[in-house]
Design a protein around this motif. Structure first.
Motif, PDB file in Angstrom:
ATOM      1  N   GLU A 134     -15.217  -0.310 -15.176  1.00  0.00           N
ATOM      2  CA  GLU A 134     -14.420   0.330 -12.944  1.00  0.00           C
ATOM      3  C   GLU A 134     -15.616  -1.226 -12.143  1.00  0.00           C
ATOM      4  OE1 GLU A 134     -11.985   1.853 -12.578  1.00  0.00           O
ATOM      5  OE2 GLU A 134     -12.548   2.409 -14.841  1.00  0.00           O
ATOM      6  N   HIS A 135     -15.203  -2.229 -12.108  1.00  0.00           N
ATOM      7  CA  HIS A 135     -15.621  -2.276 -10.280  1.00  0.00           C
ATOM      8  C   HIS A 135     -15.539  -3.688 -10.978  1.00  0.00           C
ATOM      9  CE1 HIS A 135     -14.753   1.378  -8.647  1.00  0.00           C
ATOM     10  NE2 HIS A 135     -16.013   1.473  -8.861  1.00  0.00           N
ATOM     11  N   CYS A 136     -16.663  -4.457 -11.886  1.00  0.00           N
ATOM     12  CA  CYS A 136     -17.111  -5.277 -13.133  1.00  0.00           C
ATOM     13  C   CYS A 136     -17.463  -6.475 -11.971  1.00  0.00           C
ATOM     14  CB  CYS A 136     -15.759  -5.453 -13.467  1.00  0.00           C
ATOM     15  SG  CYS A 136     -14.640  -4.425 -14.978  1.00  0.00           S
ATOM     16  N   GLY A 137     -18.213  -5.917 -10.338  1.00  0.00           N
ATOM     17  CA  GLY A 137     -18.182  -7.466  -9.967  1.00  0.00           C
ATOM     18  C   GLY A 137     -19.113  -8.624 -10.467  1.00  0.00           C
ATOM     19  N   ALA A 138     -20.290  -8.381 -11.134  1.00  0.00           N
ATOM     20  CA  ALA A 138     -20.856  -9.072 -11.563  1.00  0.00           C
ATOM     21  C   ALA A 138     -21.110  -9.573 -12.928  1.00  0.00           C
ATOM     22  CB  ALA A 138     -22.457  -9.221 -11.394  1.00  0.00           C
ATOM     23  N   MET A 139     -19.884  -9.002 -13.552  1.00  0.00           N
ATOM     24  CA  MET A 139     -19.409  -9.202 -15.364  1.00  0.00           C
ATOM     25  C   MET A 139     -19.180 -10.665 -15.339  1.00  0.00           C
ATOM     26  SD  MET A 139     -16.368  -7.157 -17.781  1.00  0.00           S
ATOM     27  CE  MET A 139     -16.548  -7.253 -19.003  1.00  0.00           C
ATOM     28  N   TRP A 151     -11.070  12.537 -25.261  1.00  0.00           N
ATOM     29  CA  TRP A 151     -11.039  11.451 -23.631  1.00  0.00           C
ATOM     30  C   TRP A 151     -11.345  10.440 -24.027  1.00  0.00           C
ATOM     31  CZ3 TRP A 151      -7.485  13.975 -21.318  1.00  0.00           C
ATOM     32  CH2 TRP A 151      -7.751  15.736 -21.107  1.00  0.00           C
ATOM     33  N   GLN A 152     -10.464   9.253 -22.956  1.00  0.00           N
ATOM     34  CA  GLN A 152     -10.971   8.267 -22.966  1.00  0.00           C
ATOM     35  C   GLN A 152     -11.938   8.367 -21.696  1.00  0.00           C
ATOM     36  OE1 GLN A 152      -8.577   6.553 -19.361  1.00  0.00           O
ATOM     37  NE2 GLN A 152      -8.226   4.470 -20.085  1.00  0.00           N
ATOM     38  N   LEU A 153     -13.025   6.982 -21.758  1.00  0.00           N
ATOM     39  CA  LEU A 153     -14.282   6.920 -20.699  1.00  0.00           C
ATOM     40  C   LEU A 153     -13.848   6.093 -19.854  1.00  0.00           C
ATOM     41  CD1 LEU A 153     -17.358   7.282 -23.376  1.00  0.00           C
ATOM     42  CD2 LEU A 153     -16.113   9.529 -22.118  1.00  0.00           C
ATOM     43  N   ALA A 154     -14.106   6.083 -18.516  1.00  0.00           N
ATOM     44  CA  ALA A 154     -14.096   5.234 -17.588  1.00  0.00           C
ATOM     45  C   ALA A 154     -15.743   5.577 -16.862  1.00  0.00           C
ATOM     46  CB  ALA A 154     -13.571   5.721 -16.165  1.00  0.00           C
ATOM     47  N   CYS A 155     -16.356   3.849 -17.009  1.00  0.00           N
ATOM     48  CA  CYS A 155     -17.588   3.443 -16.734  1.00  0.00           C
ATOM     49  C   CYS A 155     -17.845   2.483 -15.524  1.00  0.00           C
ATOM     50  CB  CYS A 155     -18.585   3.677 -17.580  1.00  0.00           C
ATOM     51  SG  CYS A 155     -20.387   3.468 -16.973  1.00  0.00           S
ATOM     52  N   HIS A 156     -18.512   3.393 -14.282  1.00  0.00           N
ATOM     53  CA  HIS A 156     -18.305   3.113 -13.247  1.00  0.00           C
ATOM     54  C   HIS A 156     -19.806   1.856 -13.735  1.00  0.00           C
ATOM     55  CE1 HIS A 156     -19.608   1.550  -8.852  1.00  0.00           C
ATOM     56  NE2 HIS A 156     -20.355   1.599  -9.409  1.00  0.00           N
ATOM     57  N   ALA A 157     -19.545   0.342 -13.332  1.00  0.00           N
ATOM     58  CA  ALA A 157     -20.626  -1.068 -13.936  1.00  0.00           C
ATOM     59  C   ALA A 157     -20.412  -2.232 -12.461  1.00  0.00           C
ATOM     60  CB  ALA A 157     -20.230  -0.910 -15.356  1.00  0.00           C
ATOM     61  N   HIS A 158     -20.930  -2.109 -12.146  1.00  0.00           N
ATOM     62  CA  HIS A 158     -21.174  -3.637 -11.405  1.00  0.00           C
ATOM     63  C   HIS A 158     -21.894  -5.211 -12.025  1.00  0.00           C
ATOM     64  CE1 HIS A 158     -18.492  -3.474  -8.218  1.00  0.00           C
ATOM     65  NE2 HIS A 158     -19.032  -2.403  -7.425  1.00  0.00           N
ATOM     66  N   GLY A 159     -23.045  -4.272 -12.070  1.00  0.00           N
ATOM     67  CA  GLY A 159     -24.301  -5.406 -11.942  1.00  0.00           C
ATOM     68  C   GLY A 159     -24.199  -5.847 -14.200  1.00  0.00           C
ATOM     69  N   ASP A 160     -24.187  -7.059 -14.355  1.00  0.00           N
ATOM     70  CA  ASP A 160     -24.463  -7.447 -15.617  1.00  0.00           C
ATOM     71  C   ASP A 160     -25.066  -6.715 -16.528  1.00  0.00           C
ATOM     72  OD1 ASP A 160     -26.773  -8.727 -14.453  1.00  0.00           O
ATOM     73  OD2 ASP A 160     -25.858 -11.128 -15.607  1.00  0.00           O
ATOM     74  N   ARG A 161     -26.509  -6.287 -16.228  1.00  0.00           N
ATOM     75  CA  ARG A 161     -27.324  -5.442 -17.144  1.00  0.00           C
ATOM     76  C   ARG A 161     -26.593  -4.067 -17.807  1.00  0.00           C
ATOM     77  NH1 ARG A 161     -32.351  -3.814 -15.802  1.00  0.00           N
ATOM     78  NH2 ARG A 161     -31.745  -4.368 -14.198  1.00  0.00           N
ATOM     79  N   ALA A 162     -25.635  -3.488 -16.487  1.00  0.00           N
ATOM     80  CA  ALA A 162     -24.803  -2.308 -16.051  1.00  0.00           C
ATOM     81  C   ALA A 162     -24.163  -2.414 -17.437  1.00  0.00           C
ATOM     82  CB  ALA A 162     -24.688  -2.034 -14.891  1.00  0.00           C
ATOM     83  N   ILE A 163     -23.187  -3.464 -16.992  1.00  0.00           N
ATOM     84  CA  ILE A 163     -22.313  -3.748 -18.089  1.00  0.00           C
ATOM     85  C   ILE A 163     -22.498  -3.910 -19.406  1.00  0.00           C
ATOM     86  CG2 ILE A 163     -20.609  -5.528 -18.496  1.00  0.00           C
ATOM     87  CD1 ILE A 163     -20.105  -5.796 -16.122  1.00  0.00           C
ATOM     88  N   ASP A 164     -23.693  -5.198 -20.024  1.00  0.00           N
ATOM     89  CA  ASP A 164     -24.201  -4.404 -20.789  1.00  0.00           C
ATOM     90  C   ASP A 164     -24.711  -3.268 -21.778  1.00  0.00           C
ATOM     91  OD1 ASP A 164     -23.910  -7.261 -21.733  1.00  0.00           O
ATOM     92  OD2 ASP A 164     -26.047  -7.977 -21.323  1.00  0.00           O
ATOM     93  N   ALA A 165     -25.079  -2.796 -20.834  1.00  0.00           N
ATOM     94  CA  ALA A 165     -26.004  -1.361 -21.432  1.00  0.00           C
ATOM     95  C   ALA A 165     -24.381  -0.431 -21.862  1.00  0.00           C
ATOM     96  CB  ALA A 165     -26.697  -0.407 -20.470  1.00  0.00           C
ATOM     97  N   THR A 166     -23.299  -0.543 -21.522  1.00  0.00           N
ATOM     98  CA  THR A 166     -22.097   0.086 -20.951  1.00  0.00           C
ATOM     99  C   THR A 166     -21.627   0.108 -22.217  1.00  0.00           C
ATOM    100  OG1 THR A 166     -21.821   0.605 -18.971  1.00  0.00           O
ATOM    101  CG2 THR A 166     -19.886   1.541 -19.666  1.00  0.00           C
ATOM    102  N   LEU A 167     -21.160  -1.293 -22.396  1.00  0.00           N
ATOM    103  CA  LEU A 167     -20.723  -1.963 -23.697  1.00  0.00           C
ATOM    104  C   LEU A 167     -21.562  -1.425 -24.819  1.00  0.00           C
ATOM    105  CD1 LEU A 167     -19.562  -5.362 -22.642  1.00  0.00           C
ATOM    106  CD2 LEU A 167     -18.123  -3.142 -22.746  1.00  0.00           C
ATOM    107  N   ASP A 168     -22.833  -1.154 -25.258  1.00  0.00           N
ATOM    108  CA  ASP A 168     -23.454  -1.193 -25.782  1.00  0.00           C
ATOM    109  C   ASP A 168     -23.316   0.180 -26.478  1.00  0.00           C
ATOM    110  OD1 ASP A 168     -24.895  -3.875 -26.110  1.00  0.00           O
ATOM    111  OD2 ASP A 168     -26.667  -2.835 -25.241  1.00  0.00           O
ATOM    112  N   VAL A 169     -23.526   0.971 -25.042  1.00  0.00           N
ATOM    113  CA  VAL A 169     -23.130   2.357 -25.632  1.00  0.00           C
ATOM    114  C   VAL A 169     -21.171   2.782 -26.210  1.00  0.00           C
ATOM    115  CG1 VAL A 169     -22.544   5.238 -24.266  1.00  0.00           C
ATOM    116  CG2 VAL A 169     -24.168   3.236 -23.859  1.00  0.00           C
TER     117      VAL A 169
END
Ligand SMILES: [Zn+2]
Length: 530
Positions: free
Chosen positions: A368-373, A332-350
């Protein structure tokens, strides 16, 4: 029987400014598109339909919540969203009226202290005072928190002994007593469970009405990022009776310890495309995971944030990896909610770890959303094949809040930087996130271009997109993100004839006029829906 539609057609392919005059459709699919002489010459016996207006591909909402929205926006729930009730006095008056008129529990949706200035802290004591013995649940506009009184806790079976669900929590005071706050999806779900149970009997009516509303706004494919598979039989019944007005794509909600469902047939009308995970929360309640603190302002104090507050992610990277990998391993394709830059880094690591370990090529994992990306993060994501869907409509409603109250001109000003996403090579998309902002895809396109709020305030940072990028974000790019580019997204021979008729040329009108586009008609597979 072949039908030839004639008019001013913007197929948005092969080039953005391609203009066609006629489109032949049979069995729901496009047979040919070109000049009237060419197409009508090829199909001399076809029915002819002259279309009054501009024709373009049907719009695609790549991150909606139609199932949940059909309940939240229905008459079962008191509507206090800031787009409906702009100020605090109005919110409190609406809640008091609803409680006074209630013959059962009251559920209200749309609380937003950042836009409805002067709202009190919605804790258990306040809601007990307001509602007495009437169970009252107030859902934050973001959906990431809900507030409840003692009677509502009782009705939902929540007490001091109730454990916190994974990735979510119930607020508790120093004595361990509930404070009336449910934080994040799994806790919110517990609090609203009685309302969802009551809604089941109304769902055929509510879901049909909501999907028809989406179709009237020009949406021909909508993706549900929190689908409940128990609704599958309802959708099948709607389809059988010819009452399904849009294509549905859906994402299963991940659960810790959850396992992937088996893949079904590639149904072009209704199918699962992936699995949703969450990395952090909502900027409006203080729980997005950033590398920088929230500003210390009256607004952040009112949210209960300490000076220099930094939000935390819902899961550690290790937890997120453990939740997500089994689904990815199941294809399955994954879709992950992530707004903060630390959340985005962690999600990209995963994501990177999963991609490597599972040896994935065309995974199209989503953020998803990517507010502070940041620029660097958009580039890193693009390099590993991760795709982004931006919540650009945040700018429309919260632009001033982002800059003045929460994050300042540099970080807040660059919020939802769609231009940076395209510059990094992304096939980026835009969305309205179900009920969170009105479904207004043309406004999304316009605001990504102008980066200007509804009050005319221009965001001090971030990169505007071009018209071509804006149009692709809610057509071809969204189709690709949903693994549906072989079905929809452009008006090209072989694809389904999902198209809309609008009152102006979407390619050439100024951005302000694009936002006001009126949808005159919506066709799904060549058939008029609304
Ligand atoms: Zn969402």
């Amino acid at each position: 029987m072949t039908t030839v539609f004639t008019g001013r057609i913007r197929p948005l392919a092969p080039a953005i400014d391609t203009l066609a005059e006629a489109m032949a459709v049979d069995e729901g699919r496009i047979l040919a598109i070109g000049t009237d002489v060419e197409v009508s010459g090829r199909f001399p016996d076809a029915d002819k339909v002259a279309v009054d207006g501009w024709v373009m591909p049907g719009l695609i909402e790549p991150h909606g919540h139609p199932a949940y929205s059909s309940i939240l926006l229905s008459d079962l729930v008191v509507d206090i969203r800031p787009v409906i009730v702009p100020d605090a006095d109005g919110v409190l008056a609406t809640l008091r009226r609803a409680v006074a008129d209630a013959d059962g529990p009251v559920f209200a949706n749309g609380w937003d202290a950042l836009l409805q200035r002067g709202l009190p802290e919605p804790d258990l004591r306040f809601l007990d005072e307001l509602a007495g013995t009437v169970p009252l649940v107030v859902i934050h506009n973001s959906g990431h928190s809900a507030y409840f009184n003692t009677a509502a806790a009782l009705a939902a079976g929540i007490d001091t002994q109730t454990p916190d669900p994974a990735g979510a929590s119930f607020g508790r005071d120093a004595n361990g007593d509930l404070t009336g706050v449910a934080l994040e999806e799994a806790a919110v779900e517990r609090v609203v469970a009685p309302m969802l149970a009551n809604a089941q009997q109304h769902l055929p009516r509510l879901l049909t009405a909501h999907l028809c509303d989406l179709a009237s706004r020009g949406i021909t494919t909508v993706s549900d990022l929190s689908w409940n598979p128990q609704l599958n039989s309802l959708v099948d019944a709607l389809r059988t009776s010819g009452a399904l007005p849009v294509r549905l794509r859906w994402y299963e909600m991940s659960r810790p310890g959850g396992t992937a469902a088996a893949r079904g047939p590639a149904d072009p009308l209704f199918r699962q495309v992936g699995v949703k995970t969450w990395s952090d929360g909502s900027p409006w309640i203080g729980n997005i995971a950033t590398s920088f603190p929230y500003l210390d302002t009256q607004a952040t104090r009112n949210l209960g944030l300490e000076p220099d507050h930094i939000g935390e992610a819902n899961y550690t990277a290790g937890e997120l990896l453990a939740i997500a990998e089994p689904y990815a391993a199941g294809g399955w394709q994954l879709a992950c909610h992530a707004h903060g830059d630390r959340a985005i880094d962690a999600t990209l690591d995963v994501y990177e770890e999963i991609i490597t370990r599972q040896d994935l090529a065309d995974h199209r994992f989503r953020l998803e959303h990517c507010g502070a990306m940041t620029h660097a993060q958009f580039e890193r994501a693009a390099a590993i094949g991760v795709t982004v869907s931006l919540f650009v409509d945040h700018i429309t409603y919260w632009g001033e809040v982002l800059v003045d109250d929460l994050f300042g001109p540099e970080r807040g000003g660059a919020w939802a930087d769609a231009g940076a996403a395209f510059a990094a090579g992304h096939r980026a998309t835009f969305h309205n996130d179900g009920w969170v902002t009105p479904n207004e895809p043309f406004r999304n396109m316009a605001v990504a271009e102008t980066r200007t709020t509804r009050n005319g305030y221009r965001m001090p940072a971030g990169t505007p997109v071009t018209r071509e990028q804006a149009l692709r974000a809610q057509t071809a790019n969204a189709a690709w993100q949903l693994f549906s580019e072989h079905e929809v997204g452009e008006l090209t021979p072989g694809l389904f004839a999902d198209f809309i008729v609008v009152d102006r040329d979407p390619v050439t009108v100024p951005a302000a006029e694009l936002a006001q586009t009126v949808v005159r008609a919506t066709y799904l597979a060549g058939a008029l829906v609304v």
